[in-house]
Enzyme design. Structure first.
Site, PDB file in Angstrom:
ATOM      1  N   ASP A 148       5.429  10.425   0.204  1.00 52.95           N
ATOM      2  CA  ASP A 148       3.668   9.570   0.259  1.00 52.95           C
ATOM      3  C   ASP A 148       3.036  10.511  -0.394  1.00 52.95           C
ATOM      4  OD1 ASP A 148       3.412   7.237   1.517  1.00 52.95           O
ATOM      5  OD2 ASP A 148       3.553   8.222   3.457  1.00 52.95           O
TER       6      ASP A 148
ATOM      7  N   LYS B 146      10.686  -1.336   2.835  1.00 52.54           N
ATOM      8  CA  LYS B 146      11.051   0.208   2.877  1.00 52.54           C
ATOM      9  C   LYS B 146      12.351   0.146   2.726  1.00 52.54           C
ATOM     10  CE  LYS B 146       6.300   1.087   3.223  1.00 52.54           C
ATOM     11  NZ  LYS B 146       5.607   2.350   3.570  1.00 52.54           N
TER      12      LYS B 146
ATOM     13  N   GLN C  47       5.379   6.644   9.203  1.00 58.48           N
ATOM     14  CA  GLN C  47       4.220   5.055   8.668  1.00 58.48           C
ATOM     15  C   GLN C  47       2.648   5.181   9.263  1.00 58.48           C
ATOM     16  OE1 GLN C  47       4.959   2.983   6.440  1.00 58.48           O
ATOM     17  NE2 GLN C  47       3.192   1.532   7.104  1.00 58.48           N
TER      18      GLN C  47
HETATM   19  N1  GUN Z   1       0.910   2.204   5.837  1.00 59.75           N
HETATM   20  C1  GUN Z   1       0.326   1.591   4.843  1.00 59.75           C
HETATM   21  N2  GUN Z   1       0.361   2.139   3.565  1.00 59.75           N
HETATM   22  C2  GUN Z   1       1.087   3.074   4.168  1.00 59.75           C
HETATM   23  C3  GUN Z   1       1.952   4.420   2.781  1.00 59.75           C
HETATM   24  O1  GUN Z   1       1.886   3.740   1.803  1.00 59.75           O
HETATM   25  N3  GUN Z   1       2.333   4.678   3.718  1.00 59.75           N
HETATM   26  C4  GUN Z   1       2.723   5.072   4.394  1.00 59.75           C
HETATM   27  N4  GUN Z   1       2.946   6.324   5.789  1.00 59.75           N
HETATM   28  N5  GUN Z   1       1.747   4.032   5.641  1.00 59.75           N
HETATM   29  C5  GUN Z   1       1.403   3.295   5.303  1.00 59.75           C
END
Ligand code: GUN
Length: 298
Positions: free
Chosen positions: A123, A55, A100
């Protein structure tokens, strides 16, 4: 019989289109400072480390700044993590905040998401944004479900009137995807069945799907017995399988690709399917957060 050609739904291609659009828009804005997203990670789980690194890499490529805060799971409490979020909420140089998942068991992911200011919740997992999604009002849409809808749009696969079966009920994938696909919209209007670990007769349910979304983290579990011909299969599963390759693992989806690809109409590959879309939609959401915080029209 010659197996019919199964179309590959290339999420990576769609993600690149979205990233190019986001980068172009950013460049046209001639900003005094780039948008900034803060990543919070607790611990060093291999998959989480590589997702956050990816990311950050993509953000930098298109001109978005990021900051990374890593916490020791043995030290940090839920209250302290929420304290960190509250100070980022007040920091005017930070536009978006992402924690995350997964977090250690002692920290409630939902409480943490609810602490993020709704205008920085890139998110879209906080109560306000999820509520707004159910109300069909503007807000941040969770990245993986939004990416799946973008994939359907790109390949002109309308979900309207179709039966979509989703094998996942999480806040990250299943629930927001069901809300998006049942919106009163041409890219909604689907009939949705949400399946989970207590669903009985799963193959009977998944075989009804015109569009089947798998996200249960069981590598290669879904074989020929779970799909009907003409299904569009969206594989959200990404599991690391140890191997002898230089990086030490390969990625595998929930579908048994060899078994189902001669049957289904179209399928997303793993890797290169849904994963890149999640990252691309995060970049789009970060630009949206920047605009919200800095009085640009959204
Ligand atoms: N863990 C797996 N997918 C995601 C996501 O899209 N966002 C976050 N914050 N954690 C994740």
């Amino acid at each position: 019989m010659i197996p019919h050609a199964c179309k590959l739904l290339q999420g990576r291609v769609v993600a690149d289109v979205i990233l190019n659009e986001t980068e172009d828009e950013l460049q046209r804005m001639h900003l005094q400072r780039p948008p900034c997203v803060a990543f919070l990670r607790v611990g060093n789980d291999g998959a989480s480390v590589s997702y956050v690194a990816q990311k950050e890499k993509v953000a930098h490529t298109i001109g978005i700044k990021s900051i990374l805060k890593v916490f020791d799971p043995a030290q940090i409490t839920e209250g302290q993590l929420i304290g960190e979020i509250k100070s980022l909420n007040l920091d005017t140089s930070v536009d978006g905040i992402l924690v995350q998942s997964p977090l250690p068991k002692a920290i409630d992911f939902v409480n943490v998401c609810n602490a993020i200011h709704p205008n920085k919740d890139v998110d879209g997992f906080g109560a306000e944004n999820l509520g707004r999604l159910l109300q069909e009002k503007n807000g941040f849409t969770p990245c993986t479900p939004a990416g799946i809808v973008e994939l359907l749009k790109f390949y002109n696969i309308s979900p309207a009137g179709k039966h979509v079966v989703i094998v996942n009920r999480s806040l990250i994938v299943g629930k927001p995807l069901a809300a998006l696909l049942t919106k009163h919209s041409i890219w909604g209007n689907a009939t949705v069945t949400l399946c989970h670990s207590h669903s009985q007769n799963l193959p009977q349910l998944t075989r009804q799907a015109d569009i089947l979304v798998l996200a249960c983290g069981k590598p290669g579990y879904f074989d020929a017995h779970f799909v009907k011909p003409a299904t569009i299969l969206i594989d959200v599963g990404i599991t690391r399988i140890s191997d002898n390759s230089p990086r030490g693992y390969s990625l595998q989806g929930d579908a048994n690709f060899e078994a189902v690809s001669p049957i289904v109409q179209a399928i997303t590959p793993v890797p290169g399917g849904v994963g890149p879309l999640t990252v691309a939609l995060l970049m789009r959401n970060t630009l949206q957060a920047f605009k919200l915080q800095n009085n640009f029209a959204t």
